[in-house]
Design an enzyme around this catalytic site. Sequence first.
Site, mmCIF file in Angstrom:
data_model
loop_
_atom_site.group_PDB
_atom_site.id
_atom_site.type_symbol
_atom_site.label_atom_id
_atom_site.label_comp_id
_atom_site.label_asym_id
_atom_site.label_seq_id
_atom_site.Cartn_x
_atom_site.Cartn_y
_atom_site.Cartn_z
ATOM 1 N N HIS A 99 0.804 -1.231 0.000
ATOM 2 C CA HIS A 99 0.000 0.000 0.000
ATOM 3 C C HIS A 99 0.835 1.279 0.000
ATOM 4 O O HIS A 99 0.289 2.365 -0.195
ATOM 5 C CB HIS A 99 -0.995 -0.018 1.170
ATOM 6 C CG HIS A 99 -2.317 0.581 0.837
ATOM 7 N ND1 HIS A 99 -3.465 0.312 1.531
ATOM 8 C CD2 HIS A 99 -2.691 1.469 -0.132
ATOM 9 C CE1 HIS A 99 -4.473 1.001 1.011
ATOM 10 N NE2 HIS A 99 -4.018 1.717 0.003
ATOM 11 N N ASP A 122 -10.062 -0.553 3.515
ATOM 12 C CA ASP A 122 -8.913 -1.196 4.169
ATOM 13 C C ASP A 122 -9.304 -1.752 5.535
ATOM 14 O O ASP A 122 -10.124 -1.157 6.238
ATOM 15 C CB ASP A 122 -7.815 -0.121 4.351
ATOM 16 C CG ASP A 122 -6.420 -0.694 4.435
ATOM 17 O OD1 ASP A 122 -6.234 -1.731 5.082
ATOM 18 O OD2 ASP A 122 -5.506 -0.064 3.865
ATOM 19 N N HIS A 124 -7.135 -1.719 7.732
ATOM 20 C CA HIS A 124 -6.226 -0.898 8.536
ATOM 21 C C HIS A 124 -6.465 0.589 8.263
ATOM 22 O O HIS A 124 -7.118 0.943 7.279
ATOM 23 C CB HIS A 124 -4.777 -1.264 8.195
ATOM 24 C CG HIS A 124 -4.502 -2.736 8.280
ATOM 25 N ND1 HIS A 124 -4.576 -3.565 7.177
ATOM 26 C CD2 HIS A 124 -4.192 -3.526 9.337
ATOM 27 C CE1 HIS A 124 -4.308 -4.809 7.554
ATOM 28 N NE2 HIS A 124 -4.085 -4.819 8.861
ATOM 29 N N ASP A 126 -3.762 2.816 8.027
ATOM 30 C CA ASP A 126 -2.596 3.319 7.282
ATOM 31 C C ASP A 126 -2.321 4.785 7.609
ATOM 32 O O ASP A 126 -1.907 5.575 6.752
ATOM 33 C CB ASP A 126 -2.756 3.074 5.772
ATOM 34 C CG ASP A 126 -2.768 1.587 5.444
ATOM 35 O OD1 ASP A 126 -2.451 0.760 6.321
ATOM 36 O OD2 ASP A 126 -3.114 1.234 4.292
ATOM 37 N N HIS A 139 4.001 0.823 4.399
ATOM 38 C CA HIS A 139 2.610 0.566 3.947
ATOM 39 C C HIS A 139 1.584 0.855 5.042
ATOM 40 O O HIS A 139 0.389 0.896 4.732
ATOM 41 C CB HIS A 139 2.443 -0.861 3.376
ATOM 42 C CG HIS A 139 2.252 -1.938 4.413
ATOM 43 N ND1 HIS A 139 1.548 -3.099 4.137
ATOM 44 C CD2 HIS A 139 2.676 -2.051 5.695
ATOM 45 C CE1 HIS A 139 1.547 -3.869 5.222
ATOM 46 N NE2 HIS A 139 2.228 -3.265 6.165
ATOM 47 N N ASP A 226 -7.435 -1.704 -0.732
ATOM 48 C CA ASP A 226 -6.540 -2.690 -0.113
ATOM 49 C C ASP A 226 -7.354 -3.975 -0.008
ATOM 50 O O ASP A 226 -8.409 -3.998 0.652
ATOM 51 C CB ASP A 226 -6.112 -2.163 1.264
ATOM 52 C CG ASP A 226 -5.102 -3.058 1.953
ATOM 53 O OD1 ASP A 226 -5.131 -4.274 1.729
ATOM 54 O OD2 ASP A 226 -4.299 -2.519 2.745
ATOM 55 N N ASP A 228 -7.071 -6.471 1.688
ATOM 56 C CA ASP A 228 -7.302 -7.009 3.031
ATOM 57 C C ASP A 228 -8.551 -6.421 3.691
ATOM 58 O O ASP A 228 -8.952 -6.859 4.770
ATOM 59 C CB ASP A 228 -6.054 -6.903 3.926
ATOM 60 C CG ASP A 228 -5.666 -5.476 4.301
ATOM 61 O OD1 ASP A 228 -6.539 -4.604 4.395
ATOM 62 O OD2 ASP A 228 -4.448 -5.249 4.527
ATOM 63 N N GLU A 271 -1.852 -4.837 -2.174
ATOM 64 C CA GLU A 271 -1.598 -5.868 -1.154
ATOM 65 C C GLU A 271 -1.911 -7.289 -1.613
ATOM 66 O O GLU A 271 -1.921 -8.215 -0.796
ATOM 67 C CB GLU A 271 -2.318 -5.539 0.166
ATOM 68 C CG GLU A 271 -1.853 -4.230 0.840
ATOM 69 C CD GLU A 271 -0.491 -4.327 1.552
ATOM 70 O OE1 GLU A 271 -0.064 -5.455 1.860
ATOM 71 O OE2 GLU A 271 0.148 -3.269 1.772
HETATM 72 N N1 LIG Z 1 -1.517 -1.492 4.026
HETATM 73 C C1 LIG Z 1 -1.524 -2.330 5.032
HETATM 74 N N2 LIG Z 1 -1.858 -3.590 4.875
HETATM 75 N N3 LIG Z 1 -1.162 -1.854 6.211
HETATM 76 C C2 LIG Z 1 -1.028 -2.636 7.407
HETATM 77 C C3 LIG Z 1 -0.457 -1.830 8.514
HETATM 78 C C4 LIG Z 1 -0.286 -2.628 9.771
HETATM 79 C C5 LIG Z 1 0.148 -1.810 10.983
HETATM 80 N N4 LIG Z 1 -0.839 -0.848 11.333
HETATM 81 C C6 LIG Z 1 1.497 -1.123 10.727
HETATM 82 O O1 LIG Z 1 1.592 0.066 10.770
HETATM 83 O O2 LIG Z 1 2.475 -1.787 10.490
HETATM 84 MN MN LIG Z 2 -3.616 -0.611 3.480
HETATM 85 MN MN LIG Z 3 -4.667 -3.178 5.009
#
Ligand SMILES: NC(=[NH2+])NCCC[C@H](N)C(=O)O
Ligand SMILES: [Mn+2]
Ligand SMILES: [Mn+2]
Length: 299
Positions: A99, A122, A124, A126, A139, A226, A228, A271
């Site tokens: 990402h 997402d 998350h 990010d 990411h 994303d 995920d 991702e």
């Molecule tokens: N784009 C993604 N899948 N991001 C996941 C981030 C996971 C976690 N919050 C980190 O900062 O490492």
């Molecule tokens: Mn992401």
């Molecule tokens: Mn994610």
Amino acid sequence: MDKTVSIIGVPMDLGQGRRGVDMGPYAIRYANIKERIERLGRTVKDQGNINVPTAETETIENQKLKYLPEVARVSEDLAAKVGDVVRQGHFPIILGGDHSISIGSIAGVTQHIKKLGVIWFDAHGDMNTEETTPSGNIHGMPLATCIGVGNEQLVNIGGFAPKLRPQNVVIVGARSIDPEERELIKQHGITCYTMHEIDKLGIAKVMEEAIRIASDGTDGIHLSLDLDSIDPDMCPGVGTPVLGGVTYREGHLAMEMLFQSDKVVSCDLVEVNPILDEHNKTARTAVDLVCSLLGESVM
Ligand SMILES: NC(=[NH2+])NCCC[C@H](N)C(=O)O
Ligand SMILES: [Mn+2]
Ligand SMILES: [Mn+2]
């Protein structure tokens, strides 16, 4: 939406810790993205890949911003390429890669569309910075970067900052947010629809609100998808899977509503990690969803 679609691959895996996500662009192409979009009556031009260095030739200098110089260089190249195709009036679809590539894609789109809203689909947020990151993986930082928060070099990719106004940014599908990241999301006034709101209000209501917020006073919406965000049952091939995600049907309805809004100007699919996938299921889901985004319907 009858613009030419331009596909740009970014085989990037330096923004996170698991190998294989650099093969995402190949997996999505193997799932016939070009042919599927052409079937919708659109002209599709594959612009090939941006050059990305391989982890084997690079070393990590900063544990809080892993591969910063490499990620910054790729982001500049991608921003230039995306800027190019948007200038030609195309609709860019950027294939990740992790990402972190959205730093470059959004920098490219906003060269021409100054007032851009973003829907960040997402699991998350990010929204980490070098101060809050638990992993040092870039990411986990691209959304913060795009609103002008975090490392200077990343924030200024493309020569200007910030790229986005937080009041036009909406996160959808969140279910894994780090404690300090949560504070940043609140502090900057970013709207975040977690799985709780999706369960309670339904995806239709959430998307109606998300589209309204992202298009309020803007000239277009960028979708950062994303994979995920989608439940691991349909998208097992991602580096940071989280249980309890958006279903396949909810994902399609969200994409169909974005198509109907006629506001989406660009998107990235990120991702997808074919090494962790089951027979390319995640890439195939990505292509199914992007087809709905571009107007595919049952009848
Ligand atoms: N784009 C993604 N899948 N991001 C996941 C981030 C996971 C976690 N919050 C980190 O900062 O490492
Ligand atoms: Mn992401
Ligand atoms: Mn994610």
